[in-house]
Scaffold this motif. Sequence first.
Motif: not given
Length: 308
Positions: A182-186, A193-194, A198-199, A232-233
């Motif tokens: 989670c941290m790496a993606v963040g 805002g990808d 987020v999904a 992100n809608s």
Amino acid sequence: GSNELSIVNELKYLLDTDSAVAGEAAGIAMGMVLVGSGAGNVHNSLPAQDKEEIMELVGELKSYARETQHEKLIRGIALGLALMQYGQEENADALIEDMRSDRDPVLRYGAQYALALAYCGTGSNKAIRILLHTAVSDVSDDVRMAAVIGLAFVLFKTPERVPQLVKLLMESFNPHVRYASCMAVGIAMAGTGDAESVAMLEPMLDDMTDYVRQGALMGTAMIYMQQSDSSNSRKIRTFRERLASIVSEKHHSTLTKMGAILSSGIIDSGGRNCSLGLGSRNGFTKMNSVVGLVMWLQHWHWYPMMHM
């Protein structure tokens, strides 16, 4: 990063008092003063005498880490050594190998950060291979966690590769690895805002483990930095509401709550006018950002680091 040896020697004097908390801070501080000095390896512009002194110092630090009883001291030294390797690429390999093969998990933990800092932003396949291998094979949870987070540093110039790499690690049975994913993606996708990232983090917000939920909250908040409410809608709206409810509700665990409080700060940092970036627009790696982020990630072990 000034390589001021008089200061380093004063810090080393503090380290030798064998006090756990002050010693950990001194170890990290020595690393900060010597950031990117390459721990005295041959290929840098320091005067020869300084190089010898730094090499001697590194030798002393390594043997001290292997003798002391305090885990905090070993961690301070491991991180200090990691910071010295910043931007050194191949020159750091010998020290990293030495730390990677150590029996002490805290030194192996430092080796993952040393690898991440030495190859920061290079996208080096060798570094990624080693980090991924460690992430699935090391016996210590902390080492695996550091290895996964390290991926974000090595790949920050091609951030879209990070979610692809950690996709499978997100489903790991090991909560430390899930938190780190989670941290790496963040970190990699901060301020974009990808929607896909987020999904990816969304299911982790309901993870069974409290600190994985914390990591998912902070990771999502980083991705949403500098994004308007319509991004992100409009999911960002729902996310903010979720943060507010976690902070105010009684039944959430302390770690998840702490994650929500930090996330509220991250998502609105600088009045929604700041974003986390390891590089400048024209492609240089910003040392302050990288070092600051590595320090901040240590709040896992030592809460005062949160201010980083």
